[in-house]
Design an enzyme around this catalytic site. Structure first.
Site, short mmCIF file in Angstrom:
data_model
loop_
_atom_site.label_atom_id
_atom_site.label_comp_id
_atom_site.label_asym_id
_atom_site.label_seq_id
_atom_site.Cartn_x
_atom_site.Cartn_y
_atom_site.Cartn_z
CG ASP A 147 -3.01 -3.11 1.99
OD1 ASP A 147 -3.35 -2.09 2.61
OD2 ASP A 147 -3.13 -4.26 2.46
NE ARG A 197 -4.43 1.87 5.25
CZ ARG A 197 -4.77 0.68 4.75
NH1 ARG A 197 -3.93 0.07 3.92
NH2 ARG A 197 -5.92 0.13 5.04
CB ALA A 202 6.78 -1.51 5.30
#
Length: 321
Positions: A147, A197, A202
């Protein structure tokens, strides 16, 4: 700074961050039955068994899964090791349940949770923990995706990616389209075997490093997606935006990509009808599934980092699709 000097967005952010640190409020919210019912839509549960159960349900509907064990405020090496061990336990349980075959269920890692910010040794600690998880994933027949967090973690995360890919070339990474640098990062990572990805991003970021206007972010997303689709790597299209889903489908057709050469990704609980539609139409559809006891902090911090996320989650609650 006085509250009167803050704009509504900044005031909301301060309020939400205060909520995330308020242990009394946390206990009240966590114990309220309505809160637990709401959270069930977006978080699989507290325990590894919950993540395995929800993953199995999703796989039964032809969807794939990537699992994030919640916990970002790692304070010491012991906590980082505990997070690593939870991932090892998770991968073992997924393998025993037959869910890791062909990468049907993989895991997503935040290097901060594995010790990235623990002083001068943080990078080495996080990398060692990630290596153990990657080896366990390889033994189970599945993959790992790193991530991405705020913009200050981009370079160290990409450095860790390069090191991990020396042994496990299938390790993937998330890139955030709202960062000015991401178009070049996509070029650098669009090679053979690479898994990227692509998400919008965010976290609230300064104008010096990130696009602030939604239209500019969307345009950047499309530019980045074109690069990934035209390369020999494996694009992972992380968006709930219907227009971007349609654009991605068109770009995949133009690039003459097979259905198994890219995938869509969406959060657990957001647009589930669209998830099922894509999977039913033959597209690869992967659900990002968070779990763990830190669900309260996860949800509140996501809203605080970008207050528009609050509207996003509320809209998700108001609609089934």
């Amino acid at each position: 700074m006085e509250l009167a000097d803050l704009n509504p967005s900044a005031l909301m952010r301060q309020t939400l961050l205060g909520m995330s640190r308020n242990t009394t409020l946390r206990q009240v919210i966590e114990q309220a039955p309505v809160s637990r019912d709401v959270v069930k839509r977006f978080v699989a549960g507290d325990a590894t068994a919950d993540a395995v159960r929800v993953s199995a349900d999703l796989v039964d509907t032809r969807r794939q899964v990537t699992i994030d064990y919640l916990g970002e405020d790692t304070q010491d090496p012991e906590q980082a090791a505990a997070t690593r061990d939870t991932y090892l336990e998770l991968l073992s349980a997924l393998s025993d349940a037959g869910l890791t075959q062909d990468g049907a269920v993989e895991v997503s890692l935040k290097l901060s949770a594995l010790g990235q910010f623990l002083g001068r040794d943080g990078h080495a600690i996080a990398l060692d923990n990630a290596r153990a998880i990657c080896q366990a994933a390889a033994n189970s027949g599945t993959t790992v995706t790193l991530d991405m967090e705020d913009h200050t973690t981009t370079d160290p995360t990409l450095a860790a990616l390069a090191e991990l890919r020396q042994d496990w070339p299938w390790v993937g990474v998330a890139l955030q389209a709202y960062l000015h640098r991401t178009e070049q990062d996509c070029r650098d990572l669009a090679g053979e075997g690479s898994r990227v990805r692509l998400c919008k991003g965010a976290y609230k970021q300064p104008e010096s490093v990130a696009f602030q206007d939604k239209e500019d972010v969307d345009k950047s997303y499309v530019r980045c997606l074109k690069i990934l689709m035209q390369g020999p790597g494996y694009p992972m299209i992380a968006t709930h935006d219907p227009r971007l889903v349609e654009i991605a489908t068109v770009l995949a057709d133009k690039a003459q990509r097979q259905a198994d050469s890219y995938e869509f990704q969406m959060l657990l609980g957001i647009r589930p009808d669209e998830q099922r539609r894509l999977a039913g139409a033959g597209s690869r559809m992967r659900v990002y599934l968070p779990y763990g006891e830190d669900w309260y902090g996860y949800l509140v911090r996501r809203m605080a980092e970008r207050p528009a996320n609050l509207t996003f989650f509320l809209r998700g609650l108001a609609t089934k699709g």
